[in-house]
Design an enzyme around this catalytic site. Structure first.
Site, PDB file in Angstrom:
ATOM      1  N   VAL A 106      32.118  20.684  84.837  1.00  0.00           N
ATOM      2  CA  VAL A 106      31.528  20.113  83.662  1.00  0.00           C
ATOM      3  C   VAL A 106      31.490  21.461  82.623  1.00  0.00           C
ATOM      4  O   VAL A 106      31.291  22.537  83.034  1.00  0.00           O
ATOM      5  CB  VAL A 106      29.923  20.150  83.877  1.00  0.00           C
ATOM      6  N   CYS A 107      31.988  21.053  81.380  1.00  0.00           N
ATOM      7  CA  CYS A 107      32.499  22.156  80.290  1.00  0.00           C
ATOM      8  C   CYS A 107      33.250  23.307  80.668  1.00  0.00           C
ATOM      9  O   CYS A 107      34.316  22.822  81.342  1.00  0.00           O
ATOM     10  CB  CYS A 107      31.039  22.558  79.875  1.00  0.00           C
ATOM     11  N   SER A 108      32.555  24.437  80.663  1.00  0.00           N
ATOM     12  CA  SER A 108      33.566  25.738  81.179  1.00  0.00           C
ATOM     13  C   SER A 108      33.722  25.840  82.508  1.00  0.00           C
ATOM     14  O   SER A 108      34.484  26.508  82.821  1.00  0.00           O
ATOM     15  CB  SER A 108      32.767  26.722  80.337  1.00  0.00           C
ATOM     16  N   GLY A 109      33.184  24.965  83.329  1.00  0.00           N
ATOM     17  CA  GLY A 109      33.631  25.153  84.584  1.00  0.00           C
ATOM     18  C   GLY A 109      34.874  24.959  85.004  1.00  0.00           C
ATOM     19  O   GLY A 109      35.442  25.177  86.023  1.00  0.00           O
ATOM     20  N   THR A 126      37.971  20.106  78.734  1.00  0.00           N
ATOM     21  CA  THR A 126      36.505  20.987  78.720  1.00  0.00           C
ATOM     22  C   THR A 126      35.997  20.891  77.264  1.00  0.00           C
ATOM     23  O   THR A 126      36.745  19.891  76.539  1.00  0.00           O
ATOM     24  CB  THR A 126      37.134  22.469  78.940  1.00  0.00           C
TER      25      THR A 126
END
Length: 324
Positions: A106-109, A126
């Site tokens: 999720v996102c910057s993961g 992202t």
């Protein structure tokens, strides 16, 4: 298989993205007749972790808990673009994919998956603010900066914040079908299905409703998706010249009448493929594509998959009624 889910936490994790994963996968909804997931939050860096909001999280689970998970999810965190990650964390993520399980960011993961080499040669995304840096840092990744999420088989990546909900519900739909995903979405009070290819954001804000001059035309188009439409016909419906309609339509929707109509027809086709047993020709007629061949052509252009494959994904083999 989506019976066992583990969320991998790193220091300075973002609580919202963690909360999304806990809500979709970790909440017991058995009282509603919905499947229950064996869910755990796993620490990659000690039993107590800081969040970027200033409070801490503790969990008894270490990296060994990842070995039994069908899905390992990595939420966003602060400074994920610059930091390095423990090699044992990256090894655990690689093993997850190697043994046939899946990973979700999720996102910057996504940067954690990139550091593990799991984005190499794969389509991914992202948050739009981080996409350029993701592509620069992981040059072999095929970054798609504008979409909500990307499902590339073993690796699923999503954009910021709410897009994590979309990706998580997408996985629930794949594993348990649309009825379960819709029930989870209803409980969360979120849209049950936003396609992954949908844009992350609109570059120019849409006008307020009181400024909307094509709203009635849009509503009319939605009611007549099965019919042929020309710009001249739509202009007459809107009491405008074709040129004025085209300009107003672009200003207020961000797209052309043709592209808007095509998108609505594809969305209706998706809904019918998920929820009905109708044949491809019947669906093609109801959505204005005319015949199964035209439906297949536009479906592949829009979603990168065939109607039959889409139905298989969201309904299983029993949902296939006719080749397309």
């Amino acid at each position: 298989m989506l019976k066992n889910v583990a969320v991998l936490l790193l220091d300075e994790v973002h609580p919202f993205e963690l909360g999304v994963l806990c809500e979709v996968f970790g909440l017991d909804r058995s009282d509603e007749g919905l499947p229950v997931t064996d869910f755990a939050v796993v620490s990659a860096e000690g039993p107590v972790l800081r969040t970027h909001a200033g409070f801490t999280i503790s969990t008894p689970h270490g990296l060994d808990r990842l070995e039994e998970a069908d899905l390992v999810a990595v939420p966003a965190g602060s400074h994920f673009m610059e930091r390095t990650y423990p090699e044992e964390v990256l090894d655990a993520l690689r093993r997850t994919v190697e043994r046939g399980a899946r990973v979700l960011s999720v996102c910057s993961g996504a940067y954690v998956l990139g550091a593990a080499g799991l984005l190499d040669g794969r389509r991914c995304t992202t948050h739009w603010r981080h996409a350029e840096e993701l592509a620069r840092r992981f040059s072999e990744a095929r970054v798609e900066p504008d979409v909500l999420y990307v499902d590339d088989g073993a690796v699923i990546t999503s954009a910021g914040t709410a897009a994590g909900i979309d990706a998580a519900l997408h996985l629930v739909r794949q594993a348990h079908g649309p009825a379960v995903a819709n029930a989870v979405a209803r409980r969360m009070v979120v849209p049950p299905h936003r396609d992954g290819g949908q844009a992350q954001y609109i570059k120019r804000p849409l006008p307020r409703t009181r400024c909307d001059t094509v709203g009635d035309t849009l509503a009319w188009m939605e009611r007549h998706l099965d019919q042929e439409m020309s710009v001249e016909q739509l202009a007459a419906q809107a009491h405008m010249s074709p040129r004025t309609l085209a300009r107003r339509f672009q200003q207020e929707t961000g797209t052309t009448p043709y592209r808007w109509l095509l998108r609505q027809r594809v969305l209706l086709a998706q809904h019918l493929l998920e929820t009905s047993e109708e044949t491809m020709d019947t669906i093609a007629g109801r959505t204005g594509f005319g015949n199964a061949a035209a439906l297949r052509h536009q479906f592949v252009r829009s979603l990168g998959t065939t109607p039959n494959a889409y139905r298989r994904t969201f309904r299983g083999p029993a949902g296939i009624t006719e080749a397309a």
